[in-house]
Design a protein around this motif. Structure first.
Motif, PDB file in Angstrom:
ATOM      1  N   ILE A 177       0.852  -1.194   0.000  1.00  0.00           N
ATOM      2  CA  ILE A 177       0.000   0.000   0.000  1.00  0.00           C
ATOM      3  C   ILE A 177       0.882   1.236   0.000  1.00  0.00           C
ATOM      4  O   ILE A 177       1.714   1.411   0.890  1.00  0.00           O
ATOM      5  CB  ILE A 177      -0.932  -0.003   1.234  1.00  0.00           C
ATOM      6  CG1 ILE A 177      -1.936  -1.161   1.118  1.00  0.00           C
ATOM      7  CG2 ILE A 177      -1.668   1.321   1.362  1.00  0.00           C
ATOM      8  CD1 ILE A 177      -2.797  -1.343   2.344  1.00  0.00           C
ATOM      9  N   PRO A 178       0.736   2.094  -1.001  1.00  0.00           N
ATOM     10  CA  PRO A 178       1.648   3.246  -1.104  1.00  0.00           C
ATOM     11  C   PRO A 178       1.386   4.286  -0.031  1.00  0.00           C
ATOM     12  O   PRO A 178       0.236   4.534   0.345  1.00  0.00           O
ATOM     13  CB  PRO A 178       1.340   3.809  -2.504  1.00  0.00           C
ATOM     14  CG  PRO A 178      -0.069   3.373  -2.778  1.00  0.00           C
ATOM     15  CD  PRO A 178      -0.237   2.049  -2.101  1.00  0.00           C
ATOM     16  N   TYR A 179       2.467   4.858   0.428  1.00  0.00           N
ATOM     17  CA  TYR A 179       2.396   5.893   1.454  1.00  0.00           C
ATOM     18  C   TYR A 179       2.301   7.248   0.761  1.00  0.00           C
ATOM     19  O   TYR A 179       3.266   7.988   0.640  1.00  0.00           O
ATOM     20  CB  TYR A 179       3.631   5.812   2.346  1.00  0.00           C
ATOM     21  CG  TYR A 179       3.630   6.760   3.525  1.00  0.00           C
ATOM     22  CD1 TYR A 179       2.707   6.616   4.548  1.00  0.00           C
ATOM     23  CD2 TYR A 179       4.551   7.797   3.610  1.00  0.00           C
ATOM     24  CE1 TYR A 179       2.701   7.475   5.624  1.00  0.00           C
ATOM     25  CE2 TYR A 179       4.562   8.662   4.689  1.00  0.00           C
ATOM     26  CZ  TYR A 179       3.626   8.490   5.691  1.00  0.00           C
ATOM     27  OH  TYR A 179       3.618   9.355   6.759  1.00  0.00           O
ATOM     28  N   ARG A 180       1.097   7.559   0.261  1.00  0.00           N
ATOM     29  CA  ARG A 180       0.920   8.804  -0.485  1.00  0.00           C
ATOM     30  C   ARG A 180      -0.548   9.173  -0.514  1.00  0.00           C
ATOM     31  O   ARG A 180      -1.425   8.368  -0.206  1.00  0.00           O
ATOM     32  CB  ARG A 180       1.443   8.652  -1.910  1.00  0.00           C
ATOM     33  CG  ARG A 180       0.678   7.632  -2.741  1.00  0.00           C
ATOM     34  CD  ARG A 180       1.267   7.504  -4.141  1.00  0.00           C
ATOM     35  NE  ARG A 180       0.611   6.488  -4.933  1.00  0.00           N
ATOM     36  CZ  ARG A 180      -0.513   6.673  -5.629  1.00  0.00           C
ATOM     37  NH1 ARG A 180      -1.103   7.848  -5.603  1.00  0.00           N
ATOM     38  NH2 ARG A 180      -1.030   5.693  -6.336  1.00  0.00           N
ATOM     39  N   VAL A 181      -0.803  10.416  -0.930  1.00  0.00           N
ATOM     40  CA  VAL A 181      -2.166  10.859  -1.190  1.00  0.00           C
ATOM     41  C   VAL A 181      -2.500  10.442  -2.614  1.00  0.00           C
ATOM     42  O   VAL A 181      -1.778  10.803  -3.540  1.00  0.00           O
ATOM     43  CB  VAL A 181      -2.289  12.389  -1.040  1.00  0.00           C
ATOM     44  CG1 VAL A 181      -3.697  12.851  -1.401  1.00  0.00           C
ATOM     45  CG2 VAL A 181      -1.936  12.817   0.372  1.00  0.00           C
ATOM     46  N   PRO A 182      -3.576   9.654  -2.833  1.00  0.00           N
ATOM     47  CA  PRO A 182      -3.884   9.186  -4.186  1.00  0.00           C
ATOM     48  C   PRO A 182      -4.365  10.322  -5.077  1.00  0.00           C
ATOM     49  O   PRO A 182      -4.654  11.429  -4.612  1.00  0.00           O
ATOM     50  CB  PRO A 182      -4.996   8.157  -3.953  1.00  0.00           C
ATOM     51  CG  PRO A 182      -5.646   8.602  -2.690  1.00  0.00           C
ATOM     52  CD  PRO A 182      -4.548   9.180  -1.836  1.00  0.00           C
ATOM     53  N   THR A 183      -4.467  10.034  -6.363  1.00  0.00           N
ATOM     54  CA  THR A 183      -4.941  11.020  -7.331  1.00  0.00           C
ATOM     55  C   THR A 183      -6.072  10.412  -8.148  1.00  0.00           C
ATOM     56  O   THR A 183      -6.308   9.204  -8.108  1.00  0.00           O
ATOM     57  CB  THR A 183      -3.802  11.447  -8.271  1.00  0.00           C
ATOM     58  OG1 THR A 183      -3.276  10.276  -8.915  1.00  0.00           O
ATOM     59  CG2 THR A 183      -2.690  12.142  -7.514  1.00  0.00           C
ATOM     60  N   GLY A 184      -6.772  11.258  -8.889  1.00  0.00           N
ATOM     61  CA  GLY A 184      -7.802  10.788  -9.808  1.00  0.00           C
ATOM     62  C   GLY A 184      -8.960  10.116  -9.101  1.00  0.00           C
ATOM     63  O   GLY A 184      -9.344  10.488  -7.986  1.00  0.00           O
ATOM     64  N   PRO A 185      -9.534   9.072  -9.730  1.00  0.00           N
ATOM     65  CA  PRO A 185     -10.716   8.403  -9.164  1.00  0.00           C
ATOM     66  C   PRO A 185     -10.456   7.813  -7.776  1.00  0.00           C
ATOM     67  O   PRO A 185     -11.358   7.762  -6.941  1.00  0.00           O
ATOM     68  CB  PRO A 185     -11.015   7.297 -10.189  1.00  0.00           C
ATOM     69  CG  PRO A 185     -10.389   7.757 -11.461  1.00  0.00           C
ATOM     70  CD  PRO A 185      -9.170   8.533 -11.049  1.00  0.00           C
ATOM     71  N   MET A 186      -9.222   7.362  -7.519  1.00  0.00           N
ATOM     72  CA  MET A 186      -8.918   6.757  -6.221  1.00  0.00           C
ATOM     73  C   MET A 186      -9.052   7.772  -5.087  1.00  0.00           C
ATOM     74  O   MET A 186      -9.406   7.427  -3.970  1.00  0.00           O
ATOM     75  CB  MET A 186      -7.512   6.156  -6.214  1.00  0.00           C
ATOM     76  CG  MET A 186      -7.400   4.842  -6.951  1.00  0.00           C
ATOM     77  SD  MET A 186      -5.854   4.002  -6.588  1.00  0.00           S
ATOM     78  CE  MET A 186      -4.650   5.206  -7.122  1.00  0.00           C
ATOM     79  N   LEU A 187      -8.771   9.038  -5.403  1.00  0.00           N
ATOM     80  CA  LEU A 187      -8.882  10.072  -4.376  1.00  0.00           C
ATOM     81  C   LEU A 187     -10.341  10.234  -3.941  1.00  0.00           C
ATOM     82  O   LEU A 187     -10.642  10.283  -2.744  1.00  0.00           O
ATOM     83  CB  LEU A 187      -8.334  11.399  -4.906  1.00  0.00           C
ATOM     84  CG  LEU A 187      -8.333  12.580  -3.939  1.00  0.00           C
ATOM     85  CD1 LEU A 187      -7.571  12.251  -2.680  1.00  0.00           C
ATOM     86  CD2 LEU A 187      -7.757  13.815  -4.606  1.00  0.00           C
ATOM     87  N   ALA A 188     -11.259  10.283  -4.917  1.00  0.00           N
ATOM     88  CA  ALA A 188     -12.682  10.406  -4.593  1.00  0.00           C
ATOM     89  C   ALA A 188     -13.187   9.169  -3.862  1.00  0.00           C
ATOM     90  O   ALA A 188     -14.007   9.273  -2.941  1.00  0.00           O
ATOM     91  CB  ALA A 188     -13.484  10.632  -5.872  1.00  0.00           C
ATOM     92  N   GLU A 189     -12.672   7.990  -4.249  1.00  0.00           N
ATOM     93  CA  GLU A 189     -13.098   6.738  -3.616  1.00  0.00           C
ATOM     94  C   GLU A 189     -12.704   6.687  -2.152  1.00  0.00           C
ATOM     95  O   GLU A 189     -13.445   6.191  -1.298  1.00  0.00           O
ATOM     96  CB  GLU A 189     -12.469   5.565  -4.375  1.00  0.00           C
ATOM     97  CG  GLU A 189     -12.694   4.202  -3.757  1.00  0.00           C
ATOM     98  CD  GLU A 189     -11.859   3.128  -4.427  1.00  0.00           C
ATOM     99  OE1 GLU A 189     -11.425   2.206  -3.715  1.00  0.00           O
ATOM    100  OE2 GLU A 189     -11.624   3.213  -5.643  1.00  0.00           O
ATOM    101  N   ARG A 190     -11.525   7.221  -1.836  1.00  0.00           N
ATOM    102  CA  ARG A 190     -11.019   7.145  -0.469  1.00  0.00           C
ATOM    103  C   ARG A 190     -11.485   8.308   0.394  1.00  0.00           C
ATOM    104  O   ARG A 190     -11.314   8.307   1.615  1.00  0.00           O
ATOM    105  CB  ARG A 190      -9.477   7.142  -0.497  1.00  0.00           C
ATOM    106  CG  ARG A 190      -8.884   5.995  -1.298  1.00  0.00           C
ATOM    107  CD  ARG A 190      -8.443   4.879  -0.414  1.00  0.00           C
ATOM    108  NE  ARG A 190      -7.310   5.267   0.381  1.00  0.00           N
ATOM    109  CZ  ARG A 190      -6.051   5.321  -0.061  1.00  0.00           C
ATOM    110  NH1 ARG A 190      -5.771   5.012  -1.314  1.00  0.00           N
ATOM    111  NH2 ARG A 190      -5.079   5.673   0.744  1.00  0.00           N
ATOM    112  N   LEU A 191     -12.082   9.325  -0.241  1.00  0.00           N
ATOM    113  CA  LEU A 191     -12.411  10.553   0.479  1.00  0.00           C
ATOM    114  C   LEU A 191     -13.349  10.348   1.668  1.00  0.00           C
ATOM    115  O   LEU A 191     -13.083  10.876   2.750  1.00  0.00           O
ATOM    116  CB  LEU A 191     -12.988  11.584  -0.499  1.00  0.00           C
ATOM    117  CG  LEU A 191     -13.306  12.952   0.120  1.00  0.00           C
ATOM    118  CD1 LEU A 191     -12.049  13.592   0.681  1.00  0.00           C
ATOM    119  CD2 LEU A 191     -13.948  13.852  -0.929  1.00  0.00           C
ATOM    120  N   PRO A 192     -14.468   9.605   1.534  1.00  0.00           N
ATOM    121  CA  PRO A 192     -15.373   9.477   2.685  1.00  0.00           C
ATOM    122  C   PRO A 192     -14.685   8.931   3.933  1.00  0.00           C
ATOM    123  O   PRO A 192     -14.930   9.410   5.044  1.00  0.00           O
ATOM    124  CB  PRO A 192     -16.461   8.517   2.177  1.00  0.00           C
ATOM    125  CG  PRO A 192     -16.458   8.703   0.699  1.00  0.00           C
ATOM    126  CD  PRO A 192     -15.019   8.933   0.333  1.00  0.00           C
ATOM    127  N   GLY A 193     -13.818   7.937   3.754  1.00  0.00           N
ATOM    128  CA  GLY A 193     -13.110   7.382   4.904  1.00  0.00           C
ATOM    129  C   GLY A 193     -12.176   8.385   5.540  1.00  0.00           C
ATOM    130  O   GLY A 193     -12.050   8.447   6.774  1.00  0.00           O
TER     131      GLY A 193
END
Length: 411
Positions: A177-193
């Motif tokens: 699991i990368p230690y970073r802030v994701p970009t693109g669709p993954m960012l929106a997917e992870r946002l609620p959590g």
């Protein structure tokens, strides 16, 4: 540094304050440069222990957080030097980059915000981890909550929680699991959590006996996230909610440290600049959404000239909509209280009874306190006082004192 020995109690308080404010930053930075969660946490804890031993003699440093970071970094270098040669060269080189130029926090590059603590939040909230593991790992690593306290919250033993945290960190490493802030669709997917974690962090700092540094950190991270995702209304709404709630921080206690309810607070002591900023942010946020509705409720309280001028009808309507977005016993409890103030205590008690029908609020002390307040407003002072005392039995510290004081006022 201060000259001469320092009172040990004052030093202990200084260490606790510095550790609370710096723990997440130290751990997050060391994880980034070493990739080793356990090493990062151990070094942060050892730095605090060393401060307790040295600061009474040497004095509290001018920059306590910087002192802890330096000690933790040097400890990490020492440990890595004693590890295998192959790993040592790479890891030590990474750790030493801490002394080099660091990008200014909050500046974006290639779609990411350069902030180790925000990276840490996104890593803890990765969907590959079970929800329980995400919450526990965030509490431990980002909030610095002791493992024993987390175990009590999850109703398990400390050793069981330790194993769960170890497994979660091992999964992060094994799954790459990368230690970073994701970009693109993954960012929106992870946002609620991530928003839920920031809410949790703020709440831990804003609670009656919480650590204010956690609330400050949640606000700072929410600002970074708002800059990263300026088109996301719930991100802006969460920031507005934090600002509006935190604006009352200086007026929540009297001179003796006792909690003051909203109607007894000196509104001149509220942070009106924070209120104006929060209201301004809300002006660009759509009316609905769970955080937007909570922020609008907070704005009703923050902009009222007095407790009597509070627009309880608007608050009750907002809770009606919030119950549709986020149905939960706690929302229904708050909805009942709002209706009690907007339409009379009988209306509030009726909604509270309905919310309790499923048993979800059984034994919940805030539900008992809400019933007590509505009962007092209905005129049954004796029963209300008994309910306040019952609610106090489930609390400690400032909240317990406040509930007992309210009971005494009614007796």
């Amino acid at each position: 540094m201060a000259d001469g020995p320092t009172d040990r109690l004052a030093v202990a308080e200084a260490v606790a304050t510095a550790s609370t404010g710096s723990y997440a930053r130290i751990v997050a930075t060391l994880i980034r440069v070493t990739g080793d969660w356990t090493l990062a946490e151990d070094c942060a804890q050892e730095a605090s222990a060393l401060a307790l031993a040295r600061w009474p003699v040497e004095g509290v440093p001018a920059n306590p957080g910087g002192w802890l970071m330096t000690v933790a970094r040097n400890r990490a270098i020492d440990v890595l030097r004693r590890s295998s040669v192959e790993r040592r060269k790479l890891r030590e080189l990474a750790v030493l980059t801490l002394t080099g130029a660091e990008p200014e926090p909050g500046k974006a590059g290639e779609g990411e915000i350069v902030d180790d603590r925000l990276r840490l939040v996104f890593t803890c909230c990765h969907p590959a981890l079970a929800l329980e593991a995400r919450v526990a790992l965030t509490l431990r690593t980002v909030c610095g909550v002791p493992t024993a306290d987390i175990a009590r919250a999850f109703l398990v033993t400390e050793s069981t929680m330790t194993r769960r945290l170890t497994r979660a960190k091992a999964k992060i490493a094994a799954a790459g699991i990368p230690y970073r802030v994701p970009t693109g669709p993954m960012l929106a997917e992870r946002l609620p959590g991530v928003l839920a974690v920031l809410y949790l962090l703020f709440t831990r700092g804003y609670d009656a006996d919480g650590e204010p540094a956690f609330a400050d950190e949640a606000i700072r991270l929410a600002r970074l996230l708002d800059r990263l995702m300026p088109g996301q209304p719930e991100v802006a709404a969460l920031l507005a909610l934090f600002l509006l709630q935190h604006s009352r921080r200086d007026a929540r206690r009297d001179r003796d440290g006792n909690l003051l309810t909203l109607d007894r607070q000196d509104r001149a002591r509220w942070d009106h600049a924070a209120i104006a900023e929060g209201v301004g942010i809300l002006a660009r946020v759509p009316a609905d959404g769970p955080y937007a509705l909570q922020a609008r409720i907070a704005a009703c309280h923050a902009t009222a000239a007095s407790a009597e001028a509070t627009d309880w009808v608007a608050i009750a309507e907002a809770y009606d909509r919030l119950a549709g977005w986020q149905p939960s016993p706690v929302v229904e409890l708050n909805r009942a209280v709002a209706h009690g103030y907007a339409y009379g205590p009988a209306a509030g008690l009726a909604l509270l009874a309905a919310a309790r029908a499923g048993g979800a609020l059984d034994g919940y002390p805030l539900a008992v306190a809400a019933e007590a307040e509505l009962t007092a407003r209905q005129g049954d002072r004796e029963r209300a006082a008994a309910l306040f005392r019952r609610a106090a039995d489930a609390h400690r510290g400032a909240e317990r004192r406040a509930l007992l004081e309210r009971a005494d006022q009614l007796s």
